[in-house]
Write an enzyme that holds these catalytic residues in place. Structure first.
Site, PDB file in Angstrom:
ATOM      1  N   TYR A   1       0.820  -1.220   0.000  1.00 53.66           N
ATOM      2  CA  TYR A   1       0.000   0.000   0.000  1.00 53.66           C
ATOM      3  C   TYR A   1       0.857   1.275   0.000  1.00 53.66           C
ATOM      4  O   TYR A   1       0.356   2.354  -0.265  1.00 53.66           O
ATOM      5  CB  TYR A   1      -0.962   0.044   1.206  1.00 53.66           C
ATOM      6  CG  TYR A   1      -1.915  -1.135   1.316  1.00 53.66           C
ATOM      7  CD1 TYR A   1      -2.164  -1.960   0.229  1.00 53.66           C
ATOM      8  CD2 TYR A   1      -2.566  -1.422   2.505  1.00 53.66           C
ATOM      9  CE1 TYR A   1      -3.027  -3.045   0.328  1.00 53.66           C
ATOM     10  CE2 TYR A   1      -3.428  -2.501   2.614  1.00 53.66           C
ATOM     11  CZ  TYR A   1      -3.649  -3.318   1.522  1.00 53.66           C
ATOM     12  OH  TYR A   1      -4.504  -4.388   1.639  1.00 53.66           O
TER      13      TYR A   1
ATOM     14  N   LYS B   1       1.554  -6.940   5.492  1.00 53.43           N
ATOM     15  CA  LYS B   1       1.559  -8.106   4.586  1.00 53.43           C
ATOM     16  C   LYS B   1       2.809  -8.132   3.720  1.00 53.43           C
ATOM     17  O   LYS B   1       3.323  -7.088   3.318  1.00 53.43           O
ATOM     18  CB  LYS B   1       0.321  -8.074   3.677  1.00 53.43           C
ATOM     19  CG  LYS B   1      -0.980  -7.829   4.418  1.00 53.43           C
ATOM     20  CD  LYS B   1      -2.190  -7.979   3.515  1.00 53.43           C
ATOM     21  CE  LYS B   1      -3.439  -7.411   4.182  1.00 53.43           C
ATOM     22  NZ  LYS B   1      -3.593  -5.957   4.021  1.00 53.43           N
TER      23      LYS B   1
END
Ligand SMILES: NC(=O)c1ccc[n+]([C@@H]2O[C@H](COP(=O)([O-])OP(=O)(O)OC[C@H]3O[C@@H](n4cnc5c(N)ncnc54)[C@H](OP(=O)(O)O)[C@@H]3O)[C@@H](O)[C@H]2O)c1
Length: 269
Positions: free
Chosen positions: A42, A67
Protein backbone atom coordinates in the site's frame (compact mmCIF):
# COMPACT_ATOMS: atom_id res chain seq x y z
CA UNK A 1 -12.42 -10.27 21.00
CA UNK A 2 -11.87 -13.19 18.62
CA UNK A 3 -9.51 -15.96 19.77
CA UNK A 4 -6.95 -17.17 17.21
CA UNK A 5 -5.56 -20.71 16.98
CA UNK A 6 -2.27 -19.53 18.54
CA UNK A 7 -4.06 -18.23 21.65
CA UNK A 8 -3.82 -14.54 20.73
CA UNK A 9 -6.95 -12.40 20.39
CA UNK A 10 -7.97 -9.80 17.81
CA UNK A 11 -10.79 -7.25 17.80
CA UNK A 12 -13.97 -8.25 15.88
CA UNK A 13 -13.49 -5.38 13.39
CA UNK A 14 -10.50 -3.41 12.11
CA UNK A 15 -9.73 -0.36 9.97
CA UNK A 16 -8.55 -0.91 6.38
CA UNK A 17 -5.81 1.63 5.73
CA UNK A 18 -5.28 1.38 1.95
CA UNK A 19 -4.44 4.91 0.70
CA UNK A 20 -5.22 6.53 4.06
CA UNK A 21 -3.04 9.30 5.48
CA UNK A 22 -1.61 9.36 9.02
CA UNK A 23 -4.31 11.89 9.99
CA UNK A 24 -7.07 9.59 8.71
CA UNK A 25 -5.62 6.54 10.50
CA UNK A 26 -5.27 8.66 13.65
CA UNK A 27 -8.94 9.65 13.45
CA UNK A 28 -9.73 5.92 13.19
CA UNK A 29 -7.81 5.26 16.40
CA UNK A 30 -9.66 8.16 18.06
CA UNK A 31 -12.95 6.61 16.89
CA UNK A 32 -11.97 3.41 18.71
CA UNK A 33 -10.37 1.09 16.13
CA UNK A 34 -7.68 -1.06 17.71
CA UNK A 35 -6.83 -3.23 14.67
CA UNK A 36 -5.15 -1.53 11.69
CA UNK A 37 -4.81 -3.43 8.41
CA UNK A 38 -1.83 -2.34 6.38
CA UNK A 39 0.54 -3.81 3.74
CA UNK A 40 3.96 -3.04 2.33
CA UNK A 41 2.29 -2.88 -1.08
CA UNK A 42 0.00 0.00 0.00
CA UNK A 43 3.03 2.28 0.32
CA UNK A 44 1.71 3.94 3.47
CA UNK A 45 3.10 1.85 6.34
CA UNK A 46 4.97 4.96 7.51
CA UNK A 47 1.63 6.81 7.76
CA UNK A 48 0.17 3.96 9.81
CA UNK A 49 3.19 3.92 12.13
CA UNK A 50 3.03 7.71 12.55
CA UNK A 51 -0.64 7.47 13.55
CA UNK A 52 0.17 4.79 16.15
CA UNK A 53 2.84 7.02 17.69
CA UNK A 54 0.74 10.20 17.54
CA UNK A 55 -2.26 8.49 19.15
CA UNK A 56 -0.63 8.53 22.57
CA UNK A 57 -2.03 5.03 23.13
CA UNK A 58 0.19 2.28 24.52
CA UNK A 59 1.67 0.24 21.68
CA UNK A 60 0.21 -2.89 23.32
CA UNK A 61 -3.33 -1.48 22.96
CA UNK A 62 -3.10 -1.34 19.15
CA UNK A 63 -2.78 -4.29 16.80
CA UNK A 64 -0.99 -3.65 13.52
CA UNK A 65 -1.30 -6.06 10.60
CA UNK A 66 0.99 -5.85 7.60
CA UNK A 67 1.56 -8.11 4.59
CA UNK A 68 4.41 -9.62 2.62
CA UNK A 69 4.29 -8.70 -1.09
CA UNK A 70 5.22 -11.02 -3.96
CA UNK A 71 8.60 -9.42 -4.60
CA UNK A 72 9.76 -10.69 -1.20
CA UNK A 73 8.65 -14.33 -1.52
CA UNK A 74 11.27 -16.91 -0.49
CA UNK A 75 12.87 -17.54 2.92
CA UNK A 76 15.63 -14.89 2.97
CA UNK A 77 13.58 -12.36 1.02
CA UNK A 78 10.73 -12.69 3.51
CA UNK A 79 13.03 -11.74 6.40
CA UNK A 80 14.28 -8.82 4.28
CA UNK A 81 10.73 -7.71 3.40
CA UNK A 82 9.73 -7.90 7.05
CA UNK A 83 12.66 -5.65 8.03
CA UNK A 84 11.53 -3.12 5.41
CA UNK A 85 7.97 -3.13 6.80
CA UNK A 86 9.21 -2.75 10.36
CA UNK A 87 11.39 0.20 9.34
CA UNK A 88 8.52 1.82 7.44
CA UNK A 89 6.18 1.36 10.38
CA UNK A 90 8.81 2.53 12.89
CA UNK A 91 7.75 -0.30 15.21
CA UNK A 92 9.75 -3.08 16.83
CA UNK A 93 7.15 -5.82 16.29
CA UNK A 94 4.07 -6.51 14.20
CA UNK A 95 0.92 -8.08 15.67
CA UNK A 96 -0.19 -9.98 12.58
CA UNK A 97 1.95 -10.69 9.52
CA UNK A 98 0.24 -12.10 6.42
CA UNK A 99 1.45 -13.48 3.07
CA UNK A 100 -0.45 -11.05 0.83
CA UNK A 101 -1.04 -13.43 -2.13
CA UNK A 102 -0.03 -17.08 -2.66
CA UNK A 103 1.42 -16.53 -6.17
CA UNK A 104 1.46 -20.24 -7.09
CA UNK A 105 3.45 -19.55 -10.27
CA UNK A 106 6.44 -18.53 -8.11
CA UNK A 107 5.82 -21.50 -5.82
CA UNK A 108 7.71 -19.89 -2.93
CA UNK A 109 4.93 -19.39 -0.40
CA UNK A 110 5.96 -22.41 1.71
CA UNK A 111 9.51 -20.98 2.02
CA UNK A 112 8.02 -17.62 3.03
CA UNK A 113 5.81 -19.40 5.56
CA UNK A 114 8.89 -21.05 7.14
CA UNK A 115 10.46 -17.59 7.53
CA UNK A 116 7.27 -16.26 9.10
CA UNK A 117 7.22 -19.14 11.58
CA UNK A 118 10.78 -18.19 12.58
CA UNK A 119 9.85 -14.51 12.90
CA UNK A 120 6.99 -15.52 15.18
CA UNK A 121 9.24 -17.80 17.24
CA UNK A 122 11.70 -14.91 17.66
CA UNK A 123 8.86 -12.72 18.99
CA UNK A 124 9.15 -10.19 16.17
CA UNK A 125 5.64 -11.05 14.97
CA UNK A 126 2.88 -12.05 17.38
CA UNK A 127 0.64 -14.00 14.98
CA UNK A 128 1.12 -15.19 11.41
CA UNK A 129 -1.40 -15.80 8.69
CA UNK A 130 -2.16 -15.56 5.00
CA UNK A 131 -4.38 -13.68 2.61
CA UNK A 132 -6.15 -14.98 -0.48
CA UNK A 133 -5.20 -18.63 0.16
CA UNK A 134 -7.33 -21.48 -1.21
CA UNK A 135 -7.96 -24.82 0.56
CA UNK A 136 -5.21 -26.73 -1.34
CA UNK A 137 -2.70 -23.96 -0.58
CA UNK A 138 -3.64 -24.04 3.12
CA UNK A 139 -3.29 -27.82 3.16
CA UNK A 140 0.25 -27.51 1.76
CA UNK A 141 1.33 -24.98 4.40
CA UNK A 142 0.21 -27.22 7.24
CA UNK A 143 1.45 -30.46 5.66
CA UNK A 144 4.93 -29.08 4.93
CA UNK A 145 5.53 -27.05 8.11
CA UNK A 146 3.09 -28.33 10.75
CA UNK A 147 1.88 -24.76 11.33
CA UNK A 148 -1.62 -23.66 10.28
CA UNK A 149 -2.18 -19.93 9.65
CA UNK A 150 -4.09 -18.07 12.36
CA UNK A 151 -5.93 -15.90 9.82
CA UNK A 152 -6.93 -16.04 6.15
CA UNK A 153 -7.88 -12.59 4.84
CA UNK A 154 -10.11 -12.94 1.76
CA UNK A 155 -12.45 -10.90 -0.42
CA UNK A 156 -15.78 -11.17 1.39
CA UNK A 157 -18.98 -9.14 0.97
CA UNK A 158 -22.61 -9.98 0.04
CA UNK A 159 -21.72 -9.97 -3.68
CA UNK A 160 -19.01 -12.58 -3.01
CA UNK A 161 -20.02 -14.49 0.15
CA UNK A 162 -17.35 -17.22 -0.09
CA UNK A 163 -19.37 -19.88 1.77
CA UNK A 164 -16.99 -22.68 0.74
CA UNK A 165 -13.78 -20.86 1.71
CA UNK A 166 -15.28 -19.69 5.01
CA UNK A 167 -16.37 -23.21 5.95
CA UNK A 168 -12.94 -24.54 5.03
CA UNK A 169 -11.16 -21.87 7.11
CA UNK A 170 -13.42 -22.64 10.06
CA UNK A 171 -12.81 -26.39 9.82
CA UNK A 172 -9.06 -25.71 9.99
CA UNK A 173 -9.43 -23.36 12.99
CA UNK A 174 -8.48 -20.34 10.86
CA UNK A 175 -10.22 -16.99 11.47
CA UNK A 176 -11.48 -15.41 8.24
CA UNK A 177 -10.94 -11.68 7.80
CA UNK A 178 -13.02 -9.87 5.13
CA UNK A 179 -11.30 -7.51 2.75
CA UNK A 180 -13.44 -5.00 0.84
CA UNK A 181 -16.25 -5.95 3.29
CA UNK A 182 -18.35 -3.08 1.87
CA UNK A 183 -17.68 -4.20 -1.72
CA UNK A 184 -15.62 -1.00 -1.99
CA UNK A 185 -18.70 1.02 -1.04
CA UNK A 186 -19.88 0.73 -4.66
CA UNK A 187 -23.62 0.17 -4.93
CA UNK A 188 -24.56 -1.90 -1.87
CA UNK A 189 -26.33 1.16 -0.46
CA UNK A 190 -28.75 1.07 -3.38
CA UNK A 191 -29.48 -2.65 -3.09
CA UNK A 192 -33.10 -3.26 -1.99
CA UNK A 193 -32.26 -6.27 0.25
CA UNK A 194 -29.65 -4.24 2.11
CA UNK A 195 -31.90 -1.18 2.24
CA UNK A 196 -34.80 -3.22 3.69
CA UNK A 197 -32.62 -4.58 6.51
CA UNK A 198 -31.24 -1.08 7.14
CA UNK A 199 -34.80 0.32 7.47
CA UNK A 200 -35.86 -2.55 9.75
CA UNK A 201 -33.01 -1.89 12.20
CA UNK A 202 -32.73 1.88 11.79
CA UNK A 203 -29.10 1.65 10.68
CA UNK A 204 -27.17 2.43 7.49
CA UNK A 205 -26.58 0.07 4.55
CA UNK A 206 -22.88 -0.11 5.47
CA UNK A 207 -23.76 -1.12 9.05
CA UNK A 208 -26.01 -3.92 7.75
CA UNK A 209 -23.27 -5.26 5.49
CA UNK A 210 -20.61 -5.12 8.23
CA UNK A 211 -22.95 -6.77 10.73
CA UNK A 212 -23.61 -9.55 8.16
CA UNK A 213 -19.84 -10.06 8.01
CA UNK A 214 -19.47 -10.36 11.79
CA UNK A 215 -22.52 -12.65 12.15
CA UNK A 216 -20.88 -14.99 9.64
CA UNK A 217 -17.98 -15.18 12.10
CA UNK A 218 -15.64 -13.09 9.91
CA UNK A 219 -13.62 -10.04 10.95
CA UNK A 220 -14.27 -7.15 8.54
CA UNK A 221 -11.68 -4.44 7.96
CA UNK A 222 -13.71 -1.62 6.35
CA UNK A 223 -11.79 1.39 5.12
CA UNK A 224 -13.01 4.92 5.56
CA UNK A 225 -11.04 8.12 5.69
CA UNK A 226 -14.05 10.00 7.05
CA UNK A 227 -14.34 10.33 10.86
CA UNK A 228 -18.14 10.07 10.81
CA UNK A 229 -18.18 6.94 8.64
CA UNK A 230 -15.33 5.46 10.70
CA UNK A 231 -17.49 5.80 13.83
CA UNK A 232 -20.60 4.52 12.04
CA UNK A 233 -18.76 1.40 10.82
CA UNK A 234 -17.67 0.54 14.36
CA UNK A 235 -21.20 0.89 15.71
CA UNK A 236 -22.56 -2.48 14.57
CA UNK A 237 -22.95 -4.46 17.78
CA UNK A 238 -26.24 -2.96 19.00
CA UNK A 239 -28.50 -4.91 16.62
CA UNK A 240 -28.76 -8.45 15.26
CA UNK A 241 -29.80 -9.43 11.74
CA UNK A 242 -32.47 -12.16 11.63
CA UNK A 243 -31.80 -15.54 10.03
CA UNK A 244 -33.95 -14.50 7.05
CA UNK A 245 -32.03 -11.25 6.61
CA UNK A 246 -28.71 -13.11 6.79
CA UNK A 247 -29.92 -15.57 4.15
CA UNK A 248 -31.28 -12.82 1.88
CA UNK A 249 -27.98 -10.93 2.06
CA UNK A 250 -26.00 -14.09 1.26
CA UNK A 251 -28.10 -14.74 -1.85
CA UNK A 252 -26.84 -11.48 -3.40
CA UNK A 253 -23.69 -13.41 -4.36
CA UNK A 254 -22.75 -13.05 -8.01
CA UNK A 255 -19.91 -15.61 -8.01
CA UNK A 256 -17.80 -12.80 -9.44
CA UNK A 257 -14.93 -11.09 -7.67
CA UNK A 258 -14.79 -7.27 -7.54
CA UNK A 259 -11.75 -7.03 -9.78
CA UNK A 260 -11.23 -10.63 -10.80
CA UNK A 261 -8.39 -11.39 -8.39
CA UNK A 262 -8.46 -15.22 -8.44
CA UNK A 263 -5.73 -16.48 -6.03
CA UNK A 264 -4.90 -19.39 -8.37
CA UNK A 265 -3.70 -17.04 -11.09
CA UNK A 266 -3.53 -13.49 -9.73
CA UNK A 267 -0.05 -11.95 -9.76
CA UNK A 268 0.85 -9.08 -7.43
CA UNK A 269 4.37 -7.95 -6.61
N1 LIG B 1 -5.60 -8.76 1.38
C1 LIG B 1 -5.94 -8.20 0.24
O1 LIG B 1 -5.60 -8.71 -0.84
C2 LIG B 1 -6.75 -6.95 0.24
C3 LIG B 1 -7.34 -6.48 -0.95
C4 LIG B 1 -8.12 -5.31 -0.88
C5 LIG B 1 -8.29 -4.65 0.34
N2 LIG B 1 -7.68 -5.11 1.48
C6 LIG B 1 -7.84 -4.44 2.79
O2 LIG B 1 -9.23 -4.29 3.03
C7 LIG B 1 -9.50 -2.92 3.36
C8 LIG B 1 -10.92 -2.56 2.99
O3 LIG B 1 -11.19 -2.82 1.62
P1 LIG B 1 -11.41 -1.65 0.55
O4 LIG B 1 -10.68 -0.46 1.01
O5 LIG B 1 -11.04 -2.23 -0.78
O6 LIG B 1 -12.98 -1.46 0.48
P2 LIG B 1 -14.20 -1.32 1.53
O7 LIG B 1 -13.74 -1.19 2.91
O8 LIG B 1 -15.16 -2.39 1.15
O9 LIG B 1 -14.85 0.06 1.02
C9 LIG B 1 -14.19 1.28 1.14
C10 LIG B 1 -15.00 2.37 0.46
O10 LIG B 1 -16.28 2.45 1.08
C11 LIG B 1 -16.53 3.80 1.51
N3 LIG B 1 -17.22 3.72 2.81
C12 LIG B 1 -16.67 3.33 4.00
N4 LIG B 1 -17.59 3.37 4.98
C13 LIG B 1 -18.75 3.79 4.41
C14 LIG B 1 -20.05 4.05 4.91
N5 LIG B 1 -20.36 3.86 6.20
N6 LIG B 1 -21.00 4.49 4.03
C15 LIG B 1 -20.70 4.68 2.73
N7 LIG B 1 -19.49 4.47 2.18
C16 LIG B 1 -18.51 4.02 3.02
C17 LIG B 1 -15.18 4.45 1.63
O11 LIG B 1 -15.26 5.83 1.36
P3 LIG B 1 -14.87 6.96 2.49
O12 LIG B 1 -13.41 6.77 2.78
O13 LIG B 1 -15.17 8.23 1.79
O14 LIG B 1 -15.73 6.69 3.69
C18 LIG B 1 -14.37 3.72 0.54
O15 LIG B 1 -14.56 4.36 -0.72
C19 LIG B 1 -8.41 -2.15 2.59
O16 LIG B 1 -8.25 -0.83 3.04
C20 LIG B 1 -7.22 -3.04 2.86
O17 LIG B 1 -6.72 -2.78 4.17
C21 LIG B 1 -6.92 -6.26 1.43
Amino acid sequence: MIVLNDGATIPPIGLGTYALSAAQVLSGLKAGYRLLDSALKYGNESEVGAAVRRSGLDRAEIQVTTKLPGRYHGYDKTIEGFEVSLRNLGLDYVDLYLIHWPLPRLDLYVDSWRAMIDLRDQGRVRSIGVSNFTPPQLTRLTAETGVTPAVNQIELHPYFPQAGQRADDEARGIVTQSWSPLAEGRDLGRNEVVAAAARAHGVSAAQVVLRWNTQLGAVPIPRSGDPGRQRQNLDIFGFTLTGDEMKALSTLGRSRRLWGADPDVYESY
